[in-house]
Design an enzyme around this catalytic site. Structure first.
Site, short mmCIF file in Angstrom:
data_model
loop_
_atom_site.label_atom_id
_atom_site.label_comp_id
_atom_site.label_asym_id
_atom_site.label_seq_id
_atom_site.Cartn_x
_atom_site.Cartn_y
_atom_site.Cartn_z
CG ASN A 1 -0.50 -0.32 2.59
OD1 ASN A 1 -0.04 -1.05 2.77
ND2 ASN A 1 -1.22 -0.14 3.67
CD GLU B 1 -1.66 5.10 4.64
OE1 GLU B 1 -1.11 5.33 5.16
OE2 GLU B 1 -2.16 3.16 4.84
CB CYS C 1 -5.49 -1.76 -1.36
SG CYS C 1 -6.32 -0.66 -0.82
CD GLU D 1 -5.30 -5.44 -1.87
OE1 GLU D 1 -4.61 -4.91 -1.26
OE2 GLU D 1 -6.01 -6.61 -0.23
CB CYS E 1 -10.81 -2.75 0.86
SG CYS E 1 -10.54 -2.60 -1.05
CB CYS F 1 -8.84 -4.68 -3.70
SG CYS F 1 -7.37 -2.97 -3.07
N1 THU Z 1 -5.22 -1.21 2.21
C1 THU Z 1 -4.88 -1.87 1.22
O1 THU Z 1 -3.43 -2.22 1.29
N2 THU Z 1 -5.57 -3.21 1.00
C2 THU Z 1 -6.94 -3.45 1.61
O2 THU Z 1 -7.37 -4.33 0.68
C3 THU Z 1 -7.65 -2.81 2.64
C4 THU Z 1 -6.62 -1.53 3.19
C5 THU Z 1 -4.90 -0.01 3.61
C6 THU Z 1 -4.59 1.03 2.19
C7 THU Z 1 -4.13 1.97 3.61
O3 THU Z 1 -3.27 2.30 3.43
C8 THU Z 1 -4.49 0.90 4.65
O4 THU Z 1 -4.45 -0.73 4.16
C9 THU Z 1 -5.55 0.77 5.45
O5 THU Z 1 -6.31 1.08 5.00
#
Ligand code: THU
Length: 161
Positions: free
Chosen positions: A62, A64, A73, A75, A112, A115
């Protein structure tokens, strides 16, 4: 009125050791990718490793952003990299691991909704299911044989016609 039932299923492995050698390796790559996450805002680190049919592995984590919705994310970072670099290679398997930076979590963390939608697109594009393994930092590992087990009644391109 008629009621419809959709059955989805997944497998639970007691630990990473229960997985095949190949999938253990893939999950190991996801764990290494997780350590490269850029997640200074949530401190929740996610790693993804994608195994292509040509045996190449594409990883992602991920990423940010101070403008929160601009982040992405793990994925999608990984699957878009796979699509961009190997547009004709089918995706066999995705391994995911996720958890807070400092504490240990053990309940498997599924992808999520956004994704799931992104992975579903590639499953349809390649006309072949993608198996997904997901876990926390430690503990049990869940497996679905197709992304659609995580996204029943998926929206896809056929609705655009
Ligand atoms: N996140 C992912 O990378 N994948 C997911 O399927 C759920 C959430 C990340 C997004 C964000 O950077 C952190 O997790 C908190 O939500």
């Amino acid at each position: 009125m008629k009621k419809q039932k959709i059955v989805t299923e997944f497998e639970i492995f007691e630990s990473i050791e229960e997985l095949s050698e190949e999938i253990q390796q893939l999950m190991h790559k996801a764990k290494l990718a997780r350590e490269k996450a850029y997640a200074p805002y949530s401190n929740f680190l996610v790693g993804a490793a994608i195994l292509l049919e040509n045996n190449i592995i594409v990883c992602g984590s991920n990423q940010e952003n101070s403008s929160y919705p601009s982040g992405l994310c793990a994925e999608r970072t990984a699957i878009y990299a796979a699509g961009a670099n190997y547009p004709n290679a089918k995706i066999k398997t995705i391994a995911l691991t996720a958890g807070p930076r400092k504490t240990i979590n053990t309940i498997p963390v599924p992808p999520c909704g956004a994704c799931r939608q992104a992975i579903a697109e590639y499953e349809q594009k390649q006309d072949q299911p993608i198996e997904v393994y997901f876990m926390a930092k430690e503990g049990k590992v869940c497996r679905v044989s197709s992304l659609l087990h995580l996204l029943p009644l998926a929206f896809d391109k056929n609705f655009l016609k």
